[in-house]
Design a protein around this motif. Sequence first.
Motif, PDB file in Angstrom:
ATOM      1  N   TYR A  28     104.046  -5.183  35.137  1.00 37.87           N
ATOM      2  CA  TYR A  28     105.228  -6.045  35.243  1.00 37.87           C
ATOM      3  C   TYR A  28     104.866  -7.470  34.841  1.00 37.87           C
ATOM      4  N   HIS A  83     101.354  -5.451  40.555  1.00 38.34           N
ATOM      5  CA  HIS A  83     102.036  -4.828  39.415  1.00 38.34           C
ATOM      6  C   HIS A  83     101.632  -5.519  38.108  1.00 38.34           C
ATOM      7  N   TYR A  90     104.535  -8.252  43.669  1.00 37.25           N
ATOM      8  CA  TYR A  90     104.556  -7.848  42.255  1.00 37.25           C
ATOM      9  C   TYR A  90     103.501  -8.615  41.466  1.00 37.25           C
TER      10      TYR A  90
END
Length: 303
Positions: free
Chosen positions: A209, A206, A202
């Motif tokens: 995020y 991401h 992540y």
Amino acid sequence: MKLAFLISAHNDPTQLKRLIASLPTNAVFIVHIDAKADIKPFTSLIADARVCFIEDRTDVMWGSIGVVEAQMKMIRKALEFHRQEPIDYFVSLSGLDYPLRSNEYLESFFKEHQGREWIVTLCMEGQGEAARLYREHRYFNYKSWKYGTLKSKFRVTLRKTSYALGIRKKLRFRDGGREYVLHKGSMWWAISPELARLALSYWDEHPQYVRYFYDGFAPDETFIPTLTAHSPFAEKAVRIEGRFNGLESLTPLTCIDYTNGSKVFTEVDYDQLIGSDKLFCRKVVTGKSDRLMDMIDQHRVTH
């Protein structure tokens, strides 16, 4: 049990050396020294083949995304070791921690509870005043501006003014079409390499995020817990239901006294620490906690 200890430190190299020496001999130690600190006192004092110092160090500001960045660097390195020889748990510690139980106990504990993720997830929705800090936009929190400087004061003023004007950071956010609700925990955890790998993915893949946490309060206590709560690992984590009831509840493996900040433990705290069900304590300091650690060492011989 094969353990990797991910240790964040910025001072007290003598204590860091004692901490490492106290832990299992077959463990791996990944150490991040704050970029603001001189690393030489640490590397010159700790000549141990089991210890890997992170070379690309982060200038860590308390409560900023920089803490997460440093943690991800340690996770990345620990996963490299894991690919060479399987590791059962990654254990996050500070350089001012100390074990309360014998190494045999530590290893048997993690073996007995293998599969459990020792990280807390507490939903911050419905927490009232306890969630206020997380509803403040901490603009430029990712900047390494020293406290007390004009830039730092400007940052604080902007945060307070924004909140006074009714501008609130939402406790829900989206990434890739998926909704997340902010969850709180602690950065002192013990997680599987699989969960650690998910967190690193992540961080790397991401950006939306990650961006949410850039102006959030203490993302080191929310980044991985939030992700854990919205993943298949949620059922294995230490989930707290209901209202927030104190910082002590967020560290299932570490005894911390937050009565007046983070207390430095001494020998007068021995009974409290040994009487706890925790594996580690934080924090201990060279010159103040030496007698306590000597007493703990005697206890660890048979416990």
